[in-house]
Design a protein around this motif. Structure first.
Motif, short mmCIF file in Angstrom:
data_model
loop_
_atom_site.label_atom_id
_atom_site.label_comp_id
_atom_site.label_asym_id
_atom_site.label_seq_id
_atom_site.Cartn_x
_atom_site.Cartn_y
_atom_site.Cartn_z
N HIS A 171 0.85 -1.18 0.00
CA HIS A 171 0.00 0.00 0.00
C HIS A 171 0.90 1.24 0.00
CE1 HIS A 171 -3.59 2.19 2.18
NE2 HIS A 171 -3.32 2.68 0.99
N LEU A 172 0.68 2.15 -0.93
CA LEU A 172 1.53 3.34 -1.07
C LEU A 172 0.83 4.59 -0.54
CD1 LEU A 172 2.84 2.85 -4.74
CD2 LEU A 172 3.95 2.10 -2.61
N LEU A 222 -6.53 5.20 -2.24
CA LEU A 222 -6.07 3.83 -2.05
C LEU A 222 -5.17 3.49 -3.23
CD1 LEU A 222 -6.14 1.13 -0.52
CD2 LEU A 222 -8.14 0.51 -1.91
N VAL A 223 -3.87 3.32 -2.96
CA VAL A 223 -2.88 3.07 -4.00
C VAL A 223 -2.12 1.80 -3.63
CG1 VAL A 223 -0.96 4.02 -5.32
CG2 VAL A 223 -2.65 5.57 -4.30
N ILE A 224 -2.23 0.78 -4.48
CA ILE A 224 -1.59 -0.51 -4.20
C ILE A 224 -0.69 -0.88 -5.38
CG2 ILE A 224 -1.95 -2.93 -3.60
CD1 ILE A 224 -4.81 -2.11 -2.76
N ALA A 225 0.55 -1.19 -5.06
CA ALA A 225 1.54 -1.53 -6.10
C ALA A 225 2.06 -2.93 -5.88
CB ALA A 225 2.69 -0.53 -6.08
N SER A 226 2.36 -3.62 -6.97
CA SER A 226 2.89 -4.97 -6.86
C SER A 226 3.75 -5.30 -8.07
CB SER A 226 1.75 -5.99 -6.75
OG SER A 226 2.25 -7.31 -6.70
N ASN A 227 4.83 -6.04 -7.81
CA ASN A 227 5.62 -6.59 -8.90
C ASN A 227 5.42 -8.11 -8.98
OD1 ASN A 227 6.97 -7.40 -6.60
ND2 ASN A 227 8.89 -6.37 -7.09
N ALA A 228 4.33 -8.58 -8.32
CA ALA A 228 4.05 -10.01 -8.31
C ALA A 228 2.70 -10.35 -8.91
CB ALA A 228 4.08 -10.54 -6.87
#
Length: 343
Positions: A171-172, A222-228
């Motif tokens: 969560h960013l 709501l900011v969600i980042a993922s490299n998966a």
């Protein structure tokens, strides 16, 4: 046997301590001693409890190996990193905890404990140390993803996870840069009536990530980042992070009353958390064997730990024939079948 390096009396004491934890919600020494079985004088038992916290050889890595053995998985595992804290007098007690997701719940795996003169988040070095401890138990390829909240951001932290080969879903903050714009700038481009934005392969803390940007019902970004994860599944998958909040409630106010301890010495709290981890894992294993009643709205009528704990207390108090079956759940031979319940 899970602890082959321990002497017989050390294994016996560890077992008695776990059984004492099952007997009630008070984890003070005198209350634990009162739940020991046998005819020994109470003062003698209290000294035995004190010796456990003073010098028992159990270590978090020992317990983590047991947890991974008892909770088998044929697929790479999902983990959650978070911090819980409470106050003892004017001192802030902080526990950084890594939990593994298994059959729809979060189970404690590894932890680091520290006393702080003030409230606040964990340090990047402490987080890296905890994840390095985890990588001593399993390889990065066995970690499908690590979920984390906004406390666990920053260039050094994200780069450290990438260097270790650990995929993340985090969560960013709204002021986090995504390429040349902040997340808040991206959200300002949302058209009226649009639920959110999905941005693929944008640079976040020096790593290419997929990002979902939207607003909560309260209007918060709501900011969600993922490299998966694929960008289309990030938001749904990230909801699993909240499983650790249920775990914290079970360890604290809704279960074992962790914050009621007066312990502050590092080794004492570490051994206490080892006991809680073993006890909690046993409760989860018992719950898997039970029918799970649901309320009209479809949610479970009882929490995971409460169902397992009640069944264990009932079995020990009545010395029922089911007691041997519940003890057998702690044997690796009884849990070497991978989980079959999907998420």
């Amino acid at each position: 046997m899970h602890f082959p390096e321990f002497r017989k009396n050390q294994v016996e004491l560890l077992s008695l301590m776990v059984l004492a934890f099952l007997g009630g919600k008070d984890i003070r020494h005198a209350e634990l001693a009162a739940r020991f079985r046998g005819s020994a004088h109470n003062a003698s038992v209290i000294r035995r409890v004190e010796r456990f916290f003073d010098r028992h050889p159990i270590q978090p890595a020992d317990v983590a190996r047991v947890v991974l053995t008892l909770l088998p998985s044929a697929q790479p595992r999902e983990f959650i990193l978070d911090r819980t804290n409470w106050k003892y007098g004017q001192t802030d007690v902080n526990v950084l905890l890594l939990a593994v997701i298994w059959r729809g719940g979060a189970i404690p795996l590894l932890f680091l404990y520290e006393l702080l003169p003030h409230g606040g988040g964990s340090h990047t070095e402490i987080r890296h140390t905890l994840m390095d401890d985890a990588l001593c138990l399993l390889c990065a390829a066995e970690i499908r993803v690590l979920y984390a909240d906004r406390e666990f951001v920053g260039y050094n932290w994200i780069q450290g996870m990438a260097h270790r080969g650990i995929p993340i879903c985090v969560h960013l903050w709204s002021d986090t840069l995504m390429d040349a714009w902040t997340a808040k700038d991206w959200l300002s481009r949302l058209q009226t009536g649009t639920a959110g934005l999905q941005v693929e392969y944008t640079l976040v803390y020096g790593q290419l990530m997929n990002v979902v940007l939207t607003h909560t019902r309260d209007g918060e970004a709501l900011v969600i980042a993922s490299n998966a994860r694929a960008v289309t599944t990030i938001q749904t998958r990230y909801r699993r992070r909240f499983l650790i909040e249920c775990l914290f409630r079970a360890l604290k106010t809704k279960g074992f009353q962790l914050e009621a301890t007066h312990m502050t010495l590092h080794d004492h709290v570490e051994r206490l958390l080892c006991l809680l981890t073993l006890t909690y894992t046993w409760c989860v294993l018992v719950r898997v064997t039970l029918d799970r009643p649901k309320k009209a709205h479809g949610r479970r009528a009882w929490s995971v730990v409460k169902m397992g704990l009640r069944e264990l207390v009932r079995a020990f108090s009545r010395e029922s024939t089911r007691l041997c079956d519940l003890i057998d759940l702690l044997l690796p031979s009884q849990t070497n079948h991978p989980e079959s319940v999907g998420y």
